[in-house]
Write a protein that holds these residues in place. Structure first.
Motif, PDB file in Angstrom:
ATOM      1  N   PRO A 104     -19.191  -7.244   3.486  1.00 15.39           N
ATOM      2  CA  PRO A 104     -18.687  -6.532   4.679  1.00 15.39           C
ATOM      3  C   PRO A 104     -18.012  -7.472   5.683  1.00 15.39           C
ATOM      4  CG  PRO A 104     -20.871  -5.753   4.123  1.00 15.39           C
ATOM      5  CD  PRO A 104     -20.606  -6.919   3.225  1.00 15.39           C
ATOM      6  N   MET A 122     -14.643  -8.221   4.370  1.00 13.08           N
ATOM      7  CA  MET A 122     -13.769  -7.056   4.519  1.00 13.08           C
ATOM      8  C   MET A 122     -13.307  -6.913   5.962  1.00 13.08           C
ATOM      9  SD  MET A 122     -15.865  -4.279   2.272  1.00 13.08           S
ATOM     10  CE  MET A 122     -14.782  -2.906   2.644  1.00 13.08           C
ATOM     11  N   PHE A 123     -14.260  -7.079   6.893  1.00  6.71           N
ATOM     12  CA  PHE A 123     -13.959  -6.926   8.318  1.00  6.71           C
ATOM     13  C   PHE A 123     -12.842  -7.888   8.721  1.00  6.71           C
ATOM     14  CE2 PHE A 123     -15.330  -7.740  12.882  1.00  6.71           C
ATOM     15  CZ  PHE A 123     -14.855  -6.534  13.353  1.00  6.71           C
ATOM     16  N   SER A 172     -12.878  -0.667  -1.671  1.00  5.88           N
ATOM     17  CA  SER A 172     -13.309   0.628  -1.148  1.00  5.88           C
ATOM     18  C   SER A 172     -13.689   1.558  -2.285  1.00  5.88           C
ATOM     19  CB  SER A 172     -12.192   1.254  -0.314  1.00  5.88           C
ATOM     20  OG  SER A 172     -11.924   0.446   0.803  1.00  5.88           O
ATOM     21  N   LEU A 229      -8.437  -4.549  -0.571  1.00  9.46           N
ATOM     22  CA  LEU A 229      -9.412  -3.721   0.134  1.00  9.46           C
ATOM     23  C   LEU A 229      -9.507  -2.320  -0.461  1.00  9.46           C
ATOM     24  CD1 LEU A 229      -8.561  -4.835   3.758  1.00  9.46           C
ATOM     25  CD2 LEU A 229     -10.822  -5.007   2.716  1.00  9.46           C
ATOM     26  N   ALA A 230      -8.390  -1.804  -0.975  1.00 12.48           N
ATOM     27  CA  ALA A 230      -8.425  -0.472  -1.580  1.00 12.48           C
ATOM     28  C   ALA A 230      -9.316  -0.478  -2.812  1.00 12.48           C
ATOM     29  CB  ALA A 230      -7.003  -0.020  -1.942  1.00 12.48           C
ATOM     30  N   ILE A 238       0.858  -1.175   0.000  1.00 17.63           N
ATOM     31  CA  ILE A 238       0.000   0.000   0.000  1.00 17.63           C
ATOM     32  C   ILE A 238       0.895   1.226   0.000  1.00 17.63           C
ATOM     33  CG2 ILE A 238      -1.588   1.312   1.436  1.00 17.63           C
ATOM     34  CD1 ILE A 238      -2.839  -1.390   2.205  1.00 17.63           C
ATOM     35  N   PHE A 276      -5.000  -7.517   6.037  1.00 18.64           N
ATOM     36  CA  PHE A 276      -4.906  -6.153   5.526  1.00 18.64           C
ATOM     37  C   PHE A 276      -4.546  -6.167   4.029  1.00 18.64           C
ATOM     38  CE2 PHE A 276      -3.831  -1.586   5.761  1.00 18.64           C
ATOM     39  CZ  PHE A 276      -4.900  -1.188   6.531  1.00 18.64           C
ATOM     40  N   SER A 277      -5.284  -6.986   3.271  1.00 19.12           N
ATOM     41  CA  SER A 277      -5.027  -7.152   1.839  1.00 19.12           C
ATOM     42  C   SER A 277      -5.196  -5.833   1.102  1.00 19.12           C
ATOM     43  CB  SER A 277      -5.998  -8.184   1.276  1.00 19.12           C
ATOM     44  OG  SER A 277      -6.042  -8.101  -0.115  1.00 19.12           O
ATOM     45  N   ILE A 282     -22.881  -4.386   8.624  1.00 23.73           N
ATOM     46  CA  ILE A 282     -21.984  -5.434   9.095  1.00 23.73           C
ATOM     47  C   ILE A 282     -22.337  -5.969  10.473  1.00 23.73           C
ATOM     48  CG2 ILE A 282     -20.321  -3.534   9.430  1.00 23.73           C
ATOM     49  CD1 ILE A 282     -18.878  -6.857   9.267  1.00 23.73           C
ATOM     50  N   ILE A 307      -9.493  -6.853   7.033  1.00 22.29           N
ATOM     51  CA  ILE A 307      -8.839  -5.698   7.669  1.00 22.29           C
ATOM     52  C   ILE A 307      -8.122  -6.156   8.936  1.00 22.29           C
ATOM     53  CG2 ILE A 307      -9.200  -3.472   8.815  1.00 22.29           C
ATOM     54  CD1 ILE A 307     -11.566  -2.982   6.996  1.00 22.29           C
ATOM     55  N   GLN A 308      -8.744  -7.086   9.660  1.00 21.25           N
ATOM     56  CA  GLN A 308      -8.152  -7.529  10.918  1.00 21.25           C
ATOM     57  C   GLN A 308      -6.956  -8.456  10.714  1.00 21.25           C
ATOM     58  OE1 GLN A 308     -11.858  -8.915  12.788  1.00 21.25           O
ATOM     59  NE2 GLN A 308     -11.187  -7.808  14.596  1.00 21.25           N
TER      60      GLN A 308
END
Lengths: 264, 284
Positions: A221, A224-225, A240, A236-237, A41, A232-233, A206, A228-229
């Motif tokens: 969702p 994604m949740f 989004s 996800l960007a 990222i 952190f792929s 969610i 993120i935890q």
């Protein structure tokens, strides 16, 4: 005096610009990153590529989660419309006693924290043995979206001039005909607005889903949740960016519907 | 005759029946189920106050309650401080331009909370964008994530739009003649603001603050993603007892408390709003 007033205005405008920047910058930066293409990222992105989007469409799990979310959000928005629009009609056109209390009851899911709703449905579904994963989520999301449908449809109904309905009645139209030929067509923009917002809420929700969903029923969702935890792929960007685009498109459609209504 | 009367009165009410049945069986019943679950023994069998005594005696619960209150009050104040200038600015714009600026507030309003959390993590992380910028001037890295600061930023970011709308409404409901009258009588801009505009916008401020406070009490995603261990809130505690401890009665008791707090604040909110609507009718 003039001097001080304009100094005041410059200060206000700067503060507002900074606050709006705070609101918008995170999403804008994420959008920029999503076109960056590398697995890391990085901002500003060093190259332009669609690699993260390609990975979203090819990597295991993301697409199926997205379809699951669509297959829950669309039926639950339709169900909320089916229940909510008639209820809004009753609340705005009826004169029966207890109307306010009824309205309060139907709108109460807005104020009850979603964790409480989620836990309640989780325990209840287990008790009554509702084990169909998709159905559980559709029902749950309809509860969350119903108040928004009722509020939007009620506002639409209040904006319809009652004289139009009265005129149709005077000219001999039956109540059902008035409803079908006058009220509903005039209400259509509000119904579409309510449906779109219901869809968006159900698609993004969610917390309730997190409780109600069964193992293996991973909505977007939820996926994604956990991503993120845990990993952190950078995909996800890209997600989004697509979700923000979806919200913006729906907002634009709704705004143009509103405009048509006011110019009509 | 009586039948006719009942018909004209309740004909419209019939349209609400499907929604009422749906909500009664799938919303009210489950919530009552949570209440009854909180009165069960976890090991099964018989009603008891076990869960409630546990809630009020565990140090963990007290810690979480304090954290929840601190975070909620802090986030309410932060978003109020940041939302008021935006609402004031919007209220001063001519209608066409206001719609345009309004979009800038509406877009974050409709952005998924997961997208927001992810974006803020990219921004605030250990090797995130802000820390990289700070490193170029030789500061840092500053820890802005997985602590109270991260939760505050995330929650304020989420809540500002919710606060803007009620304040904007109450500012727009003010008759412009009031400000003009004060100006004619010689009041400066600052004086008009502190003596006329701001006091008259207080119902909107109260409504917004209560709404935002209720919302913050139930936050789950943002403390889970942006906060640390010490920033666990009520909603995270419910999840913790449901999934990790597998103690549904205690999870239910916490959920009941949360729902009650929300209901109390909602009642207050409806009082404030009916107060402000009386004011706005007078103003027109």
């Amino acid at each position: 005096m003039e001097q001080r007033a304009s100094g005041w205005r410059i200060m206000l405008n700067t503060a507002v610009a900074l606050i709006l920047l705070f609101l918008l910058a995170p999403s804008l930066i994420t959008i920029a990153i999503s076109f960056g293409g590398s697995d890391q990222i990085t901002f500003p992105p060093k190259e332009f590529s669609l690699v993260l989007f390609r990975r979203f469409f090819t990597e295991e799990g993301w697409l199926s989660s997205t379809w699951l979310s669509f297959s829950i959000a669309i039926p639950s928005a339709l169900l909320a419309l089916l229940l909510g629009v008639p209820a809004a009609y009753a609340l705005t056109r009826g004169k029966f006693p207890g109307r306010r209390l009824l309205g309060l009851f139907l709108l109460s899911p807005i104020m009850v924290p979603h964790v409480a709703i989620g836990l309640a449905l989780y325990i209840y579904f287990n008790e009554i043995g509702l084990s169909h994963g998709q159905l559980r989520l559709i029902v749950a999301q309809s509860i969350a979206t119903l108040p928004f449908v009722i509020v939007t449809a009620s506002a639409g109904l209040r904006n319809i001039d009652p004289a139009l309905e009265r005129a149709a009645t005077v000219m001999g139209a039956s109540r059902l005909t008035v409803l079908r030929r006058v009220t509903l067509p005039l209400l259509l923009p509000s119904i579409v607005t309510a449906g779109l917002f219901a869809f968006l809420i159900a698609f993004d929700e969610i917390v309730i889903s997190w409780f109600v969903a069964r193992a293996g029923e991973t909505t977007l969702p939820i996926k994604m949740f956990s991503s993120i935890q845990f990993d952190f792929s950078s995909i996800l960007a890209a997600i989004s960016t697509m979700l923000t685009a979806l919200s913006v498109i729906i907002c634009i459609v709704v705004a143009s519907l509103q405009k048509e209504k006011s110019s009509a | 005759m009586i039948r006719n009367l009942a018909r004209t009165y309740f004909r419209e009410a019939l349209y609400a029946i499907p929604a009422v049945l749906f909500m009664a069986f799938l919303f009210a019943m489950p919530l009552l189920g949570v209440l009854s679950q909180s009165l069960q023994r976890n090991s099964g069998g018989g009603p008891s106050l076990e869960a409630w005594t546990k809630v009020f005696t565990t140090p963990l619960f007290l810690k979480v309650a304090i954290a929840t209150l601190e975070i909620s009050i802090g986030a309410t104040l932060c978003s109020l401080l940041l939302a008021y200038p935006v609402a004031y600015f919007l209220a001063k714009q001519p209608p066409r331009r206001r719609v345009l600026y309004m979009i800038l507030v509406l877009i974050p309003f409709w952005t998924s909370s997961l997208v927001k959390s992810f974006s803020l993590m990219v921004l605030l992380g250990h090797s995130g964008i802000i820390n990289e910028l700070l490193a170029t001037v030789g500061i840092g890295p500053v820890k802005m994530l997985f602590n109270r600061f991260g939760v505050m930023v995330g929650m304020s970011h989420y809540l500002i739009p919710f606060m803007v709308f009620p304040i904007l409404t109450s500012l727009q409901n003010q008759p412009p003649e009031l400000g003009r009258a004060a100006a004619i009588m010689g009041a400066g801009k600052l004086r008009i603001f502190t003596r006329v505009t701001f006091p008259l916008s207080l119902p909107g401020v109260m409504a917004g603050a209560l709404l935002v406070f209720v919302l913050s009490l139930g936050f789950y995603i943002i403390p889970a993603l942006l906060g640390g261990r010490k920033d666990m809130m009520f909603a995270n505690l419910v999840d913790f007892y449901t999934r990790e401890v597998l103690n549904w009665p205690v999870a239910s008791a916490v959920a009941v408390l949360l729902a009650l707090a929300a209901a109390a604040a909602a009642t207050l909110l409806s009082k404030v709003q009916s107060g402000s609507s009386i004011y706005s009718e007078e103003a027109r």
